[in-house]
Scaffold this motif. Structure first.
Motif, PDB file in Angstrom:
ATOM      1  N   ALA A  81      44.196  -0.701 -33.652  1.00 18.19           N
ATOM      2  CA  ALA A  81      43.433   0.163 -32.748  1.00 18.19           C
ATOM      3  C   ALA A  81      42.518  -0.694 -31.880  1.00 18.19           C
ATOM      4  O   ALA A  81      42.041  -1.757 -32.301  1.00 18.19           O
ATOM      5  N   LYS A  82      42.271  -0.245 -30.669  1.00 18.55           N
ATOM      6  CA  LYS A  82      41.418  -0.977 -29.738  1.00 18.55           C
ATOM      7  C   LYS A  82      40.033  -0.336 -29.723  1.00 18.55           C
ATOM      8  O   LYS A  82      39.891   0.838 -29.397  1.00 18.55           O
ATOM      9  N   MET A  83      39.014  -1.123 -30.089  1.00 18.31           N
ATOM     10  CA  MET A  83      37.633  -0.656 -30.030  1.00 18.31           C
ATOM     11  C   MET A  83      37.098  -0.996 -28.648  1.00 18.31           C
ATOM     12  O   MET A  83      36.909  -2.178 -28.319  1.00 18.31           O
ATOM     13  N   LEU A  84      36.874   0.018 -27.837  1.00 19.69           N
ATOM     14  CA  LEU A  84      36.567  -0.211 -26.430  1.00 19.69           C
ATOM     15  C   LEU A  84      35.462   0.708 -25.930  1.00 19.69           C
ATOM     16  O   LEU A  84      35.311   1.835 -26.406  1.00 19.69           O
ATOM     17  N   SER A  85      34.720   0.237 -24.946  1.00 21.91           N
ATOM     18  CA  SER A  85      33.781   1.095 -24.236  1.00 21.91           C
ATOM     19  C   SER A  85      34.568   2.109 -23.419  1.00 21.91           C
ATOM     20  O   SER A  85      35.795   1.997 -23.277  1.00 21.91           O
ATOM     21  N   THR A  86      33.895   3.085 -22.853  1.00 18.64           N
ATOM     22  CA  THR A  86      34.619   4.073 -22.042  1.00 18.64           C
ATOM     23  C   THR A  86      35.338   3.400 -20.876  1.00 18.64           C
ATOM     24  O   THR A  86      36.497   3.713 -20.585  1.00 18.64           O
ATOM     25  N   GLU A  87      34.664   2.462 -20.218  1.00 16.70           N
ATOM     26  CA  GLU A  87      35.309   1.778 -19.097  1.00 16.70           C
ATOM     27  C   GLU A  87      36.441   0.888 -19.586  1.00 16.70           C
ATOM     28  O   GLU A  87      37.472   0.746 -18.926  1.00 16.70           O
TER      29      GLU A  87
END
Length: 311
Positions: free
Chosen positions: A218-224
Motif C-alpha cells: 500500500a502507498k502511504m501518501l498525502s492527498t496531493e
C-alpha cells in the motif's frame, strides 16, 4: 433542473466577481465538487500554502477550514483573506492548545517543536517548523540529532513519521476524526473485493501499521501524493483511504480509472459547510475576513517559511 440552473448562475457570478475583486479562490481537495470547479487552484495543505504565498491577487477566498485561511493570512499580511463559512473548523486543530505546547517547551528547553499545519495560528507561533503530510518525513529527517522532538497534533501521522525516519518523537494524542475512523476492518473487506487494486492510504488514517501489515505494498501518501500517483500509475483500479472529497479530483484527472473509497462515509462535515452560495456571498460582500494579530503572525510565519522550503 432548477438546482443545476442555480449552480451555473452562481458559478458565473463567482467568476465575474473574481475578476472584479482581483481575487483568487483556493480550494482543498476535500471540498464539494462544485466548489472545486470554481477554484483557481485545488490541492492539499502544502500546495495551497505555496499558492497563497505567491499569489498576486488582492483577495484570497479560501475554500477550506479555518486554520488554512489563517495560514493564508499569515503569509499575506497585506491581502484580504476570506473564509466563506466561519463554522469551517477542524477537530484536529482543536485537539491542542498553545498552553500545551508552552508547557512542553518549558520542560524541554532544548527541544524542537514540529507542528502539523493543521493547527491554530497561536500553536504555529510556538513551533520551530511546520509540516504537512507531504513533507513531514523529509523535515523531521533533517532535524538536528540529540534533541527532543515534539510532534503535534496528529498521533497517527507522527507515528508514521517516526517509523519512516527512525527518529524518536514525543507525540501529542490528537487525531482527525475522519481519518481516525478509517480502520483495518474497512481495509480487510476491500482487499477481498478488489484484490488487484492499488491501495492509497493517508498517513493520518487510524489503521496505520495494521494497514501496511494487511497490504504491504500500500502507498502511504498525502492527498496531493495520491493525485500524482494515481495519474502516473499504469493501474486501472485504486482503493482510496482518505476523505471522500478527493474522489472528484481523482476521477476528473483520471476518468479512465476506477476509484473506490475505503469508507464511503469518511466525510469532513467542516469542509462541507462551504457551499457555492457561501463562496459567492463571501466574494460579493467581502464577508468573513480572517485576520491574525501581527505579534502571533510574525512568529508563525517563521515556522511556515521553514515548511515551504522543504519538499
Amino acid at each position: 433542473m432548477e438546482a443545476l440552473v442555480q449552480e451555473r448562475f452562481l458559478a458565473e457570478e463567482i467568476r465575474r466577481l473574481k475578476e472584479e475583486r482581483n481575487a483568487v479562490i483556493l480550494a482543498h481537495s476535500y471540498q464539494r465538487p462544485e466548489v472545486q470547479e470554481v477554484a483557481d487552484f485545488v490541492g492539499d495543505s502544502l500546495g495551497l500554502s505555496r499558492e497563497a504565498a505567491r499569489t498576486k491577487a488582492e483577495v484570497i477566498v479560501f475554500a477550506g477550514v479555518h486554520f488554512m485561511a489563517e495560514t493564508a493570512a499569515i503569509l499575506n499580511p497585506d491581502k484580504t483573506v476570506l473564509l466563506p463559512d466561519l463554522g469551517a473548523g477542524c477537530s484536529l486543530a482543536d485537539s491542542i492548545a498553545p498552553e500545551d505546547v508552552q508547557r512542553w517547551k518549558e520542560e524541554n528547553p532544548d527541544g524542537i517543536v514540529v507542528a502539523y499545519v493543521n493547527t491554530r495560528a497561536e500553536v504555529k507561533a510556538l513551533a520551530d517548523v511546520c509540516v504537512t503530510s507531504a513533507n513531514a518525513v523529509e523535515v523531521v529527517a533533517g532535524l538536528p540529532e540529540g534533541r527532543p522532538i515534539f510532534f503535534l497534533p496528529d498521533m497517527f501521522l507522527g507515528a508514521y513519521v517516526e517509523r519512516m525516519t527512525g527518529r524518536k518523537l514525543e507525540l501529542w494524542p490528537g487525531e482527525c476524526h475522519v481519518h481516525a475512523g478509517i480502520r483495518a476492518e474497512h481495509l480487510e473487506a476491500l482487499l477481498r473485493e478488489h484484490p488487484a487494486a492499488e491501495f492509497l492510504i493517508h498517513p493520518e488514517c487510524g489503521c496505520g501499521s495494521s494497514c501496511l501489515y494487511l497490504k504491504p505494498d500500500a502507498k502511504m501518501l498525502s492527498t496531493e501524493g495520491m493525485v500524482r500517483y494515481a495519474a502516473a500509475s499504469p493501474a486501472s483500479e485504486f482503493v482510496v483511504a482518505t476523505e471522500v472529497g478527493i474522489l472528484h479530483r481523482l476521477r476528473k484527472l483520471a476518468p479512465d480509472k476506477d476509484f473506490v473509497p475505503v469508507k464511503p462515509d469518511a466525510v469532513c462535515e467542516y469542509m462541507k459547510t462551504i457551499t457555492l452560495e457561501k463562496v459567492y456571498e463571501s466574494l460579493r460582500d467581502l464577508k468573513h475576513v480572517v485576520r491574525v494579530p501581527e505579534e502571533v503572525a510574525e512568529r508563525a510565519r517563521r515556522a511556515l517559511s521553514a515548511m515551504l522550503q522543504v519538499g
